[in-house]
Design an enzyme around this catalytic site. Structure first.
Site, PDB file in Angstrom:
ATOM      1  CG  HIS A  13      -0.531   0.197   2.526  1.00  0.00           C
ATOM      2  ND1 HIS A  13      -0.468   1.430   3.112  1.00  0.00           N
ATOM      3  CD2 HIS A  13      -0.103  -0.678   3.471  1.00  0.00           C
ATOM      4  CE1 HIS A  13      -0.045   1.303   4.367  1.00  0.00           C
ATOM      5  NE2 HIS A  13       0.198   0.039   4.611  1.00  0.00           N
TER       6      HIS A  13
ATOM      7  CG  ASP B 112       2.316   1.074   8.116  1.00  0.00           C
ATOM      8  OD1 ASP B 112       1.985   0.781   6.957  1.00  0.00           O
ATOM      9  OD2 ASP B 112       1.503   1.020   9.073  1.00  0.00           O
TER      10      ASP B 112
ATOM     11  CD  GLU C 178      -3.008  -1.485   5.290  1.00  0.00           C
ATOM     12  OE1 GLU C 178      -2.893  -2.518   5.946  1.00  0.00           O
ATOM     13  OE2 GLU C 178      -2.749  -0.361   5.760  1.00  0.00           O
ATOM     14  CD  GLU C 179      -1.999   2.439   7.590  1.00  0.00           C
ATOM     15  OE1 GLU C 179      -2.738   1.949   8.462  1.00  0.00           O
ATOM     16  OE2 GLU C 179      -0.781   2.211   7.509  1.00  0.00           O
TER      17      GLU C 179
ATOM     18  CG  ASP D  55       1.653  -2.948   5.425  1.00  0.00           C
ATOM     19  OD1 ASP D  55       2.260  -1.876   5.512  1.00  0.00           O
ATOM     20  OD2 ASP D  55       0.462  -3.072   5.780  1.00  0.00           O
TER      21      ASP D  55
ATOM     22  CG  HIS E 244      -0.428   3.709  12.364  1.00  0.00           C
ATOM     23  ND1 HIS E 244      -1.618   3.031  12.475  1.00  0.00           N
ATOM     24  CD2 HIS E 244       0.206   3.140  11.313  1.00  0.00           C
ATOM     25  CE1 HIS E 244      -1.703   2.104  11.529  1.00  0.00           C
ATOM     26  NE2 HIS E 244      -0.601   2.136  10.818  1.00  0.00           N
TER      27      HIS E 244
HETATM   28 ZN   LIG Z   1       0.777  -0.649   6.439  1.00  0.00          ZN
END
Ligand SMILES: [Zn+2]
Length: 623
Positions: free
Chosen positions: A283, A293, A330-331, A359, A446
């Site tokens: 993603h 990420d 995706e998130e 990922d 995140h």
């Molecule tokens: Zn991810």
């Protein structure tokens, strides 16, 4: 973040690069989806307004960015409430039970839960808070989980600094991933849409993330009984259950907008078998900068695509089609991959050999692979071919990291839950999947600190593990694109499923349920026997027999789907794997849920359904 202008620019950049590398049919594919963004997030304790902001770090210029948006939980409901706060530990059902025993009432109050390691999906915490009648849920990062109690914090180490907070979706995508308005079909411009609010994936509770810098102010005002030892976190005072002496005024507002997301898909068309596909996906959307990420994975995908482009320039063409995908959103709720999987369902069910997901490619140096049991042996073989930056092969390093007294081989995680873009391929389409990463201590997930500088200083200085993942991914994809038969080991899969049957039978016996496992075991044994036979046919060297084995092997994972799906979540059709609401794997999901519910009638029906699926799997490779 999905839906932003910058995300669209990156989609165009990727498409441009892929065309330069020599990929074919490169397209941006638009999906209009329900994609709420934050409008307001305020928390005021008595008279003090909490900051709800991440502080800049001089060593990381990106942390000074002011245009990173309001931190939030995607698909949170809206709330404006003034109420005391209760500490609910990890926010699991047993935590609320303990609170009730201690006389602490959560109903109508704001629940403060800490993120927990081992990982449990935050959407499960939201669902639990919703069921227990909390007015809202705050999710904070305790230093005991991913901060200074673990080790050095960023920029000196991998762990989260004081003000870091973990954004993320709370959507119930363990019921239904993808656009909530289109369960089981693709969201396309001008298409058919249901109202989002009525979807089984939509929370009715409001939730938002918080740093321990802010949460500590709330925790310090807790009254009531002392929290149990296991609930004590890393802050230097005694945690209490609550409620707080002061009320918290909490405002969470997200808009309810539909926005366009953009998958980028390109391919190298197969020379001999264009309709047989090997799909590589990662993603592109992040919560903030997404250094690890997903951009570590995106960088690796770019390099892998570039390498295949180089190979093409030498005159080489793959036998099968290689599909490269940069998924969007995706998130939010695995949105881009799910919509594309639904869009291309017929072609994927007919011709996909495997989906290889990366990922985050590198937050450290421990190679980790999750896959269906049929691919485990293949993944180990690939690992023998690829050097590890520590010396030796990835196989050697992987074995060292996962060795137990019982295991002589590196461990592939075969109990598959959810949490990344492989879900649509496995659970909706019945395509064999693998999910690959180099793992490591990573406390900035995140948050604004998951940045280029974090990766550069801490996660993978020198980018050796990014490169290693690129090599691994490319060798795996190349092998599948070029092989005479798809190397899927269904004897291994069937053996594994027999251990799941042992567990199910034991759990039924413990509940004194009268269930007959004879037929399902017979089906599993036939499947195992045919799995062995199929591989020896495939290795026979006889062209017709190899081809017949290959075609059979391609049908087996599909045979494990049942179109009616699981109870209450028909989108999930796979009868061996599904996610629990925590994202943990639920094996033999339909049967196990019936047993766990103590419902003998349903469990008997599920045994029949499972027996049929295993018989279909066995028949697909009966020669
Ligand atoms: Zn991810």
């Amino acid at each position: 973040m999905a839906g932003t202008a910058r995300n669209y620019e990156l989609a165009e950049y990727i498409a441009k690069q892929w065309r330069e590398y020599g990929l074919e049919d490169v397209k941006l594919i638009e999906h209009p989806v329900y994609l709420p963004w934050p409008v307001r997030y305020e928390a005021t304790l008595a008279d003090e307004k909490l900051s709800l902001k991440e502080e800049p770090i001089p060593e990381d210029k990106d942390s000074y960015a002011t245009d990173v948006g309001i931190p939030y939980c995607a698909y949170s409901a809206n709330v404006d409430v003034t109420a005391p706060v209760v500490y609910v530990n990890s926010g699991n059902p047993e935590d609320y039970d303990l609170l009730a025993q201690q006389g602490v009432d959560v109903r109508g109050k704001i629940a403060l839960a800490r993120y927990s390691v081992p990982y449990s999906y935050r959407g499960y915490k939201a669902l639990t808070a919703e069921k227990r009648g909390a007015a809202a849920l705050l999710l904070y990062s305790d230093p005991a989980e991913d901060g200074f109690k673990k080790g050095d914090v960023y920029p000196f180490g991998p762990w989260g600094p004081e003000s870091h907070l973990q954004r993320g979706g709370i959507v119930y995508d363990f019921n239904l991933p993808g656009d909530p308005r289109t369960p089981g079909w693709a969201s396309v411009p001008g298409g058919r849409f249901l109202p989002a609010e009525s979807a089984v994936s939509m929370p009715t509770i409001a939730a938002a993330p918080m740093s321990y810098k802010d949460a500590r102010k709330i925790l310090e005002k807790m009254t009531g009984p002392t929290a149990p030892a296991a609930w004590q976190g890393g802050l230097p005072f005694r945690y209490r259950l609550g409620p707080t002496s002061d009320k918290l005024h909490l405002v969470i507002e997200n808009d309810k907008k539909v926005r366009s997301i953009w998958n980028v898909v390109g391919r190298l068309r197969g020379n001999e078998r264009p309709d047989e596909w090997v799909v590589l996906g990662n993603h592109r959307d992040a919560w903030v900068f997404g250094g690890v990420d997903p951009s570590s994975g995106s960088a690796t995908l770019m390099e892998t695509a570039r390498a295949f482009g180089e190979l093409k320039r030498t005159g080489w063409k793959p036998r099968r089609t290689l599909v490269f995908a940069s998924w969007d959103a995706e998130e939010f709720t695995l949105t881009g991959s799910t919509e594309w999987g639904e869009l291309e369902a017929d072609k994927l069910k007919a011709g996909a050999l495997a989906y290889l997901n990366v990922d985050s490619s590198a937050s450290g140096n421990s190679f980790t692979a999750a896959a269906v049991p049929a691919l485990a042996g293949f993944l180990r073989e690939v690992a023998r071919e690829v050097p590890d930056p520590s010396g030796g092969s990835i196989y050697d390093a992987w074995l060292r990291n996962t060795q137990t007294p019982q295991s002589k081989e590196p461990l592939v995680t075969t109990r598959l839950g959810s949490g990344s873009d492989y879900t649509v391929f496995l659970n909706f389409l019945g395509v064999p999947i693998a999910d690959l990463t180099f793992d490591g201590p990573y406390g900035v997930y995140h948050s604004i600190y998951d940045s280029f500088t974090w990766v550069d200083r801490v996660g993978d200085p020198g980018y050796y593990y990014h490169a290693a993942m690129g090599r691994y991914w490319a060798v795996a994809a190349l092998s599948l694109a070029e092989c005479d038969y798809v190397p899927l080991d269904y004897a291994a899969y069937a053996r594994e499923v027999q251990t799941y049957l042992d567990e199910a039978e034991r759990s039924a016996r413990e509940r004194r349920m009268q269930l007959d496992f004879a037929a399902v075991r017979e089906a599993a044994r036939a499947w195992e026997k045919n799995g062995e036979a199929a591989l020896s046919e495939a290795r026979s060297g006889d062209r017709a027999r190899v081809e017949r084995a290959h075609r059979g092997l391609m049908k087996v994972e599909r045979a494990l789907l049942d179109e009616a799906g699981l109870a209450g979540r028909p989108w999930f059709k796979h009868l061996i794997y599904a996610p629990r609401p925590t994202y943990k794997a639920l094996v033999l999901p339909a049967l196990t849920e019936a047993i766990e519910a103590g419902d003998t009638t349903r469990a008997r029906a599920e045994l029949v359904r499972l027996t049929h699926a295993l018989n279909r799997a066995a028949t697909a490779i009966q020669f």
